[in-house]
Scaffold this active site. Structure first.
Site, PDB file in Angstrom:
ATOM      1  N   ARG A  33       0.789  -1.210  -0.214  1.00 35.86           N
ATOM      2  CA  ARG A  33      -0.132   0.009   0.075  1.00 35.86           C
ATOM      3  C   ARG A  33       0.833   1.082  -0.343  1.00 35.86           C
ATOM      4  NH1 ARG A  33      -3.648   1.531   5.408  1.00 35.86           N
ATOM      5  NH2 ARG A  33      -1.389   1.452   6.488  1.00 35.86           N
ATOM      6  N   SER A 128       3.040 -19.829   9.530  1.00 34.38           N
ATOM      7  CA  SER A 128       3.859 -19.815  10.802  1.00 34.38           C
ATOM      8  C   SER A 128       4.725 -19.682  10.984  1.00 34.38           C
ATOM      9  CB  SER A 128       2.954 -21.020  12.075  1.00 34.38           C
ATOM     10  OG  SER A 128       3.847 -21.203  13.177  1.00 34.38           O
ATOM     11  N   LYS A 183      -4.028 -23.277  11.923  1.00 25.20           N
ATOM     12  CA  LYS A 183      -3.006 -21.961  12.011  1.00 25.20           C
ATOM     13  C   LYS A 183      -4.095 -21.669  13.692  1.00 25.20           C
ATOM     14  CE  LYS A 183      -0.441 -19.095  13.130  1.00 25.20           C
ATOM     15  NZ  LYS A 183      -0.085 -18.028  12.590  1.00 25.20           N
ATOM     16  N   HIS A 186      -3.646 -24.136  16.567  1.00 24.48           N
ATOM     17  CA  HIS A 186      -2.422 -23.951  16.547  1.00 24.48           C
ATOM     18  C   HIS A 186      -0.874 -23.067  17.543  1.00 24.48           C
ATOM     19  CE1 HIS A 186       2.201 -21.698  16.172  1.00 24.48           C
ATOM     20  NE2 HIS A 186       2.635 -23.251  15.768  1.00 24.48           N
ATOM     21  N   ASN A 187      -2.159 -21.906  17.179  1.00 19.54           N
ATOM     22  CA  ASN A 187      -1.188 -20.259  18.471  1.00 19.54           C
ATOM     23  C   ASN A 187      -2.072 -20.623  19.364  1.00 19.54           C
ATOM     24  OD1 ASN A 187      -1.053 -19.589  16.021  1.00 19.54           O
ATOM     25  ND2 ASN A 187      -1.541 -17.685  16.690  1.00 19.54           N
ATOM     26  N   GLU A 190      -0.019 -23.494  21.213  1.00 13.63           N
ATOM     27  CA  GLU A 190       0.925 -22.383  21.963  1.00 13.63           C
ATOM     28  C   GLU A 190       1.318 -21.549  22.727  1.00 13.63           C
ATOM     29  OE1 GLU A 190       2.875 -19.722  17.807  1.00 13.63           O
ATOM     30  OE2 GLU A 190       2.962 -17.899  19.769  1.00 13.63           O
ATOM     31  N   ARG A 287      -3.200 -14.927  31.189  1.00 11.73           N
ATOM     32  CA  ARG A 287      -2.281 -13.792  30.222  1.00 11.73           C
ATOM     33  C   ARG A 287      -3.013 -12.720  30.735  1.00 11.73           C
ATOM     34  NH1 ARG A 287      -0.063 -14.224  24.749  1.00 11.73           N
ATOM     35  NH2 ARG A 287       1.252 -16.342  24.696  1.00 11.73           N
TER      36      ARG A 287
HETATM   37  P1  NBP Z   1       1.814  -6.339   9.810  1.00  9.44           P
HETATM   38  O1  NBP Z   1       0.490  -7.243  10.523  1.00  9.44           O
HETATM   39  O2  NBP Z   1       2.382  -5.391  10.624  1.00  9.44           O
HETATM   40  O3  NBP Z   1       1.193  -5.595   8.474  1.00  9.44           O
HETATM   41  C1  NBP Z   1       1.159  -5.144   7.649  1.00  9.44           C
HETATM   42  C2  NBP Z   1       0.943  -4.650   6.018  1.00  9.44           C
HETATM   43  O4  NBP Z   1      -0.614  -4.262   6.552  1.00  9.44           O
HETATM   44  C3  NBP Z   1       1.691  -3.603   5.466  1.00  9.44           C
HETATM   45  O5  NBP Z   1       1.564  -4.449   3.990  1.00  9.44           O
HETATM   46  C4  NBP Z   1       0.897  -3.016   5.633  1.00  9.44           C
HETATM   47  O6  NBP Z   1       0.635  -2.043   4.285  1.00  9.44           O
HETATM   48  C5  NBP Z   1      -0.488  -3.119   5.824  1.00  9.44           C
HETATM   49  N1  NBP Z   1      -1.665  -2.597   6.112  1.00  9.44           N
HETATM   50  C6  NBP Z   1      -2.149  -2.147   6.981  1.00  9.44           C
HETATM   51 BR1  NBP Z   1      -1.259  -1.995   8.943  1.00  9.44          BR
HETATM   52  N2  NBP Z   1      -3.049  -1.756   7.362  1.00  9.44           N
HETATM   53  C7  NBP Z   1      -3.764  -1.484   5.577  1.00  9.44           C
HETATM   54  C8  NBP Z   1      -5.065  -1.324   5.434  1.00  9.44           C
HETATM   55  N3  NBP Z   1      -5.547  -0.516   6.107  1.00  9.44           N
HETATM   56  N4  NBP Z   1      -4.686  -1.299   4.036  1.00  9.44           N
HETATM   57  C9  NBP Z   1      -4.258  -2.069   3.327  1.00  9.44           C
HETATM   58  N5  NBP Z   1      -2.835  -2.275   4.283  1.00  9.44           N
HETATM   59  C10 NBP Z   1      -2.758  -2.035   5.306  1.00  9.44           C
HETATM   60  O7  NBP Z   1       2.247  -7.079   8.614  1.00  9.44           O
HETATM   61  P2  NBP Z   1       2.928  -8.862   9.558  1.00  9.44           P
HETATM   62  O8  NBP Z   1       3.878  -8.663  11.267  1.00  9.44           O
HETATM   63  O9  NBP Z   1       4.336  -9.119   8.648  1.00  9.44           O
HETATM   64  O10 NBP Z   1       2.417  -9.342   9.251  1.00  9.44           O
HETATM   65  C11 NBP Z   1       1.407 -10.366   8.284  1.00  9.44           C
HETATM   66  C12 NBP Z   1      -0.263 -11.158   8.285  1.00  9.44           C
HETATM   67  O11 NBP Z   1       0.967 -12.134   8.874  1.00  9.44           O
HETATM   68  C13 NBP Z   1      -1.048 -11.095   9.342  1.00  9.44           C
HETATM   69  O12 NBP Z   1      -1.822 -10.707   8.895  1.00  9.44           O
HETATM   70  C14 NBP Z   1       0.161 -11.001  10.489  1.00  9.44           C
HETATM   71  O13 NBP Z   1      -0.521 -11.358  11.806  1.00  9.44           O
HETATM   72  C15 NBP Z   1       0.010 -12.129  10.193  1.00  9.44           C
HETATM   73  N6  NBP Z   1       1.526 -13.395  11.504  1.00  9.44           N
HETATM   74  C16 NBP Z   1       2.452 -12.715  12.046  1.00  9.44           C
HETATM   75  C17 NBP Z   1       3.414 -13.910  11.843  1.00  9.44           C
HETATM   76  C18 NBP Z   1       4.518 -12.247  12.322  1.00  9.44           C
HETATM   77  O14 NBP Z   1       5.722 -13.040  13.171  1.00  9.44           O
HETATM   78  N7  NBP Z   1       4.845 -10.903  11.982  1.00  9.44           N
HETATM   79  C19 NBP Z   1       3.726 -14.102  12.258  1.00  9.44           C
HETATM   80  C20 NBP Z   1       2.181 -15.089  11.855  1.00  9.44           C
HETATM   81  C21 NBP Z   1       1.436 -14.430  10.692  1.00  9.44           C
HETATM   82  P3  NBP Z   1       2.151  -0.130   5.138  1.00  9.44           P
HETATM   83  O15 NBP Z   1       3.418  -0.799   4.738  1.00  9.44           O
HETATM   84  O16 NBP Z   1       1.277   1.246   3.806  1.00  9.44           O
HETATM   85  O17 NBP Z   1       1.277  -0.007   5.917  1.00  9.44           O
END
Ligand code: NBP
Length: 482
Positions: A33, A128, A183, A186-187, A190, A287
């Protein structure tokens, strides 16, 4: 040349996952975005690699080979629906939209229906393993439109973690929301695994008076035995980690636990489906209790803690503690699988339980040797109704129970909370009981609300009512359920 797959969302997960895909020989078109992140990525970690940077959804979709595969790794919730609306006008029949975020499974059920209704395919996949998993090989749990699986299988299985014998930690889970449901479980698991480890930590520290070095050694040793798992391994590391002043880092961390809600969703799903998911439930509540910092601070001034008295054999008690963790862990997975089975029936998913254990065997946070044993149990008996009825786990729980009981009794008499370890033991005691006191409960319900009961000496399905007070009439309740 057109790219093999497109990705929306260059945050931590997306960026690492596309680097993983590229390293396995796939070309990837990327979009975000905030489009500066695209340029930053293409010039930075993506430089010189097989990526196409794009600055609009139209450009992204246009860069893809057919059938097009557009994967989102964006914040769960509204952004996913918004992107689906933006992608759809640019797709042709048979193209595939993939959601790799932590979406709520009910949303994935709705989105699959919606996208299929427009003539396209939808995949909701759990991913995950966090940042490193995404880069090196995550556990992936895909569900959705079944016809999409042959199209995405090669990429997904190539990037997924592999266990010892090269089996990818990724397989088709089932229709619509099945992947995201698995998933979510899984969480939840966890949460449970983490909670029982924290209970063991407090027990070691406060009842057994162990130092951080001793705890480090104990967790390190346990990681070579039946508790061999990623979470025990990182706990051993954390025990040894010192802050700049040489004090254990973990002592400096505020004791209030955060959460993103997936454990809570697991608990809610269990409530909806009537599954006794006690260990994960207690982990979520723990928690919440940890977050009530101010209330706890006040209460700690009001109530005096019992004096810690332990003069037993520490080595023996540590063995018992290991057995408590092992027994509780078996209960937690048995309960989690019970929930998977009920959900599978409810949603018509036909889940493959052995395959799920293999998907969790590597790449993800709950990876452990233990999951290999679960896989074996379902290999032996694919229709196993409950994990505790498998002979391997039955014998393990039997062998663990004495030590487990000692730990819970010692913790309780010393005033050390062990909500997950002890509730799992109570669950076990209830589970193995042919008769529970719910006969009294039914009597109470019939007494105050004429809810009726079944009798031990009559066939199931025949309902009786007693006029307990002599004042009631013969009218029984059907609609009122308290
Ligand atoms: P985030 O969950 O922080 O999401 C960031 C992304 O979402 C960026 O590309 C951001 O764009 C976009 N975004 C947001 Br925030 N609000 C938006 C909106 N209103 N419209 C369009 N785009 C939007 O990133 P992440 O931690 O990489 O996780 C990605 C997914 O994977 C999530 O669903 C998360 O729950 C899942 N997940 C995360 C992990 C982990 O360890 N982090 C593990 C497993 C799964 P921008 O750059 O323009 O703000």
């Amino acid at each position: 040349k057109k790219a093999d797959i497109g990705l929306i969302g260059l945050a931590v997960m997306g960026e690492n996952l596309v680097l993983n895909m590229e390293s396995k020989g796939f070309s990837v078109a990327v979009y975000n975005r905030t489009t500066e992140k695209v340029d930053k990525f293409i010039e930075g970690r993506g430089a010189g690699k097989n990526f196409i940077g794009t600055h609009s959804i139209e450009e992204l979709v246009g860069a893809l080979a057919t059938p097009r595969k557009v994967m989102m790794l964006v914040k769960a919730g509204q952004p996913v629906d918004d992107f689906i609306e933006q992608i759809i006008p640019h797709l042709d029949q048979g193209d595939i939209i993939i959601d790799g975020g932590n979406s709520y499974f009910e949303d994935t059920i709705r989105r699959t229906k919606y996208v299929e209704g427009k003539g396209f395919k939808f995949v909701g996949t759990g991913v995950s393993g966090g940042e490193i998993g995404a880069l090196r090989g995550p556990s992936m749990m895909p569900g959705g439109s079944k016809e999409a699986w042959p199209e995405v299988k090669e990429i997904f299985q190539a990037i997924a973690a592999k266990v010892d014998d090269g089996v990818p930690c990724c397989d088709w889970v089932g229709a619509d929301g099945a992947g995201h449901f698995v998933k979510m479980i899984h969480n939840g698991i966890e949460y449970g695994d983490m909670q029982i480890i924290t209970e063991a930590y407090q027990f070691m520290k406060e009842v057994l008076g162990m130092s951080y070095d001793e705890m480090h050694e104990t967790f390190k040793k346990w990681n070579k035995e039946e508790l061999d798992s990623y979470l025990i391994e990182i706990t051993a590391d954390i025990m040894a980690f010192k802050d700049e002043d040489g004090e254990p880092m973990v002592e400096k961390i505020l004791d209030t636990a955060g959460q993103k809600g997936t454990g809570k969703w697991t608990g809610i799903a269990a409530m909806h489906l009537g599954v006794p998911l006690t260990l994960i439930g207690e982990s979520v509540f723990s928690r919440f209790l940890s977050a009530q910092l101010d209330l706890r601070a006040k209460a700690s001034e009001v109530f005096e803690a019992p004096e810690i008295k332990f003069d037993g054999d520490k080595t023996k008690m540590l063995d018992d503690l290991k057995m408590a963790l092992y027994g509780a862990k078996i209960i937690s997975y048995a309960q989690g699988y019970n929930l998977l089975m009920e959900a599978s029936k409810e949603h018509g998913w036909d889940l493959n339980y052995g395959a799920i254990a293999l998907m969790w065997r590597g790449g993800c946070i709950i990876r452990s040797a233990f999951l290999g044993d679960i896989n074996k149990a379902f290999d032996k008996a694919p229709d196993l109704p409950h994990l505790l009825l498998d002979s391997f786990f039955r014998d393990k729980v039997q062998a663990a129970q004495q030590g487990w009981r000692n730990v819970c009794a010692t913790a309780i008499s010393n005033g050390i909370p062990v909500p997950s370890l002890s509730s799992a033991l109570s669950y076990f005691d209830g589970f193995r009981s042919k008769r529970l006191p719910a006969n009294l409960l039914q009597a109470q319900r019939d007494y105050f609300g004429a809810h009726t009961y079944e009798r031990v000496d009559k066939p199931r399905g025949e309902f009786f009512h007693t006029n307990w007070t002599g004042e009631g009439a013969d009218t029984v309740s059907t609609a009122y359920n308290s």
